[in-house]
Write a protein that holds these residues in place. Structure first.
Motif, mmCIF file in Angstrom:
data_model
loop_
_atom_site.group_PDB
_atom_site.id
_atom_site.type_symbol
_atom_site.label_atom_id
_atom_site.label_comp_id
_atom_site.label_asym_id
_atom_site.label_seq_id
_atom_site.Cartn_x
_atom_site.Cartn_y
_atom_site.Cartn_z
ATOM 1 N N LEU A 224 -22.097 23.352 41.371
ATOM 2 C CA LEU A 224 -23.208 22.720 40.731
ATOM 3 C C LEU A 224 -22.636 21.504 39.973
ATOM 4 O O LEU A 224 -21.597 21.554 39.364
ATOM 5 N N SER A 225 -23.452 20.540 39.699
ATOM 6 C CA SER A 225 -22.952 19.421 39.017
ATOM 7 C C SER A 225 -24.212 18.592 38.599
ATOM 8 O O SER A 225 -25.175 18.624 39.248
ATOM 9 N N HIS A 226 -24.136 18.055 37.493
ATOM 10 C CA HIS A 226 -25.363 17.212 36.811
ATOM 11 C C HIS A 226 -24.655 15.977 36.130
ATOM 12 O O HIS A 226 -23.600 16.243 35.480
ATOM 13 N N SER A 227 -25.099 14.781 36.044
ATOM 14 C CA SER A 227 -24.576 13.655 35.428
ATOM 15 C C SER A 227 -25.635 13.084 34.501
ATOM 16 O O SER A 227 -26.769 13.175 34.827
ATOM 17 N N LEU A 228 -24.977 12.159 33.481
ATOM 18 C CA LEU A 228 -25.761 11.375 32.926
ATOM 19 C C LEU A 228 -24.982 10.419 32.138
ATOM 20 O O LEU A 228 -23.591 10.631 31.927
ATOM 21 N N THR A 229 -25.381 9.330 31.555
ATOM 22 C CA THR A 229 -24.783 8.228 31.013
ATOM 23 C C THR A 229 -24.823 8.270 29.682
ATOM 24 O O THR A 229 -25.679 8.570 28.800
ATOM 25 N N VAL A 230 -23.672 8.137 29.026
ATOM 26 C CA VAL A 230 -23.335 8.506 27.375
ATOM 27 C C VAL A 230 -22.848 7.162 27.011
ATOM 28 O O VAL A 230 -22.091 6.233 27.437
ATOM 29 N N ASP A 231 -23.648 6.830 25.919
ATOM 30 C CA ASP A 231 -23.451 5.149 25.508
ATOM 31 C C ASP A 231 -22.277 5.363 24.571
ATOM 32 O O ASP A 231 -22.405 5.235 23.074
ATOM 33 N N SER B 219 -21.191 0.611 32.767
ATOM 34 C CA SER B 219 -21.652 -0.600 32.209
ATOM 35 C C SER B 219 -22.078 -0.445 30.656
ATOM 36 O O SER B 219 -21.875 -1.273 29.763
ATOM 37 N N THR B 220 -22.655 0.860 30.539
ATOM 38 C CA THR B 220 -22.973 1.096 28.865
ATOM 39 C C THR B 220 -22.196 2.051 28.187
ATOM 40 O O THR B 220 -22.523 2.485 27.184
ATOM 41 N N GLY B 221 -21.155 2.587 28.892
ATOM 42 C CA GLY B 221 -20.224 3.740 28.030
ATOM 43 C C GLY B 221 -19.549 4.625 29.224
ATOM 44 O O GLY B 221 -18.756 4.280 30.084
ATOM 45 N N THR B 222 -20.132 6.048 29.331
ATOM 46 C CA THR B 222 -19.320 6.786 30.342
ATOM 47 C C THR B 222 -20.552 7.392 31.197
ATOM 48 O O THR B 222 -21.296 8.116 30.646
ATOM 49 N N LEU B 223 -20.129 7.431 32.535
ATOM 50 C CA LEU B 223 -20.942 8.474 33.219
ATOM 51 C C LEU B 223 -20.156 9.712 33.094
ATOM 52 O O LEU B 223 -19.061 9.844 33.620
ATOM 53 N N LEU B 224 -20.983 10.639 32.535
ATOM 54 C CA LEU B 224 -20.279 11.887 32.437
ATOM 55 C C LEU B 224 -21.006 13.072 33.405
ATOM 56 O O LEU B 224 -21.996 13.306 33.433
ATOM 57 N N THR B 225 -20.203 13.835 33.958
ATOM 58 C CA THR B 225 -20.495 14.741 34.856
ATOM 59 C C THR B 225 -19.789 15.987 34.659
ATOM 60 O O THR B 225 -18.877 16.118 34.376
ATOM 61 N N GLU B 226 -20.742 17.158 34.189
ATOM 62 C CA GLU B 226 -20.129 18.470 34.416
ATOM 63 C C GLU B 226 -20.520 19.230 35.376
ATOM 64 O O GLU B 226 -21.782 18.960 36.224
ATOM 65 N N TYR B 227 -19.373 19.988 35.805
ATOM 66 C CA TYR B 227 -19.671 20.555 37.134
ATOM 67 C C TYR B 227 -18.942 22.056 36.899
ATOM 68 O O TYR B 227 -18.292 22.460 35.968
#
Length: 153
Positions: free
Chosen positions: A5-12, A96-104
């Motif tokens: 499983l994994s999901h991602s979001l962008t962190v500013d 471009s706005t920080g970090t794409l963070l993925t937890e898996y």
């Protein structure tokens, strides 16, 4: 009985800020809906270091020992639960706005064998519950880490 499983979001926030947060396992209780406390078992904090996580759901409470398997401030912090071989981690990519963070997470055959040994005929039931909790937990955790990294309540 395995899954990935994994999901991602962008962190500013910049990757080093995000890495500092996710690699401090003593803060896990601030974002995890299940793991309410962690403490380091070893003085070192890099690959090979171990920590104990204390977990609870409405059905049970347990603790696990995990070993850090990746600790790269530019890209990943991950660990493996010693008894089940389940891997958890965070991948970081500059955006471009920080970090794409993925937890898996990866639940392997070793974890499956552990569940069969521990739960017997109920192993499939507990596996299904665990997978659902992990999926929901990852989404919740990412939202909380984003809020903390962006300094929002």
């Amino acid at each position: 009985m395995t899954y990935r499983l994994s999901h991602s979001l962008t962190v500013d926030a910049a990757p080093p800020v995000v890495f500092a947060l996710v690699s401090d396992v003593t803060r896990t209780g601030e974002w995890s809906p299940q793991c309410y406390r962690c403490e380091w078992d070893t003085g070192e904090r890099g690959v090979g270091a171990t920590f104990t996580g204390h977990n609870r759901t409405t059905d049970q409470e347990w603790s696990t020992v995990s070993a850090v398997v990746a600790s790269d401030p530019n890209s990943e912090f991950s660990w493996e639960v010693v008894v089940t071989g389940t891997r958890w981690g965070y991948r970081l990519e500059p955006s471009s706005t920080g970090t794409l963070l993925t937890e898996y997470t990866e639940f392997t055959e070793t974890g499956s064998a552990f569940y069969v040994d521990r739960y017997g005929d109920d192993a499939e039931k507990w596996f299904t519950i665990r997978r659902k909790d992990a999926d929901e937990g990852i989404r919740h955790t990412l939202r909380r880490i984003k809020a903390l990294a962006e300094d929002r309540p």
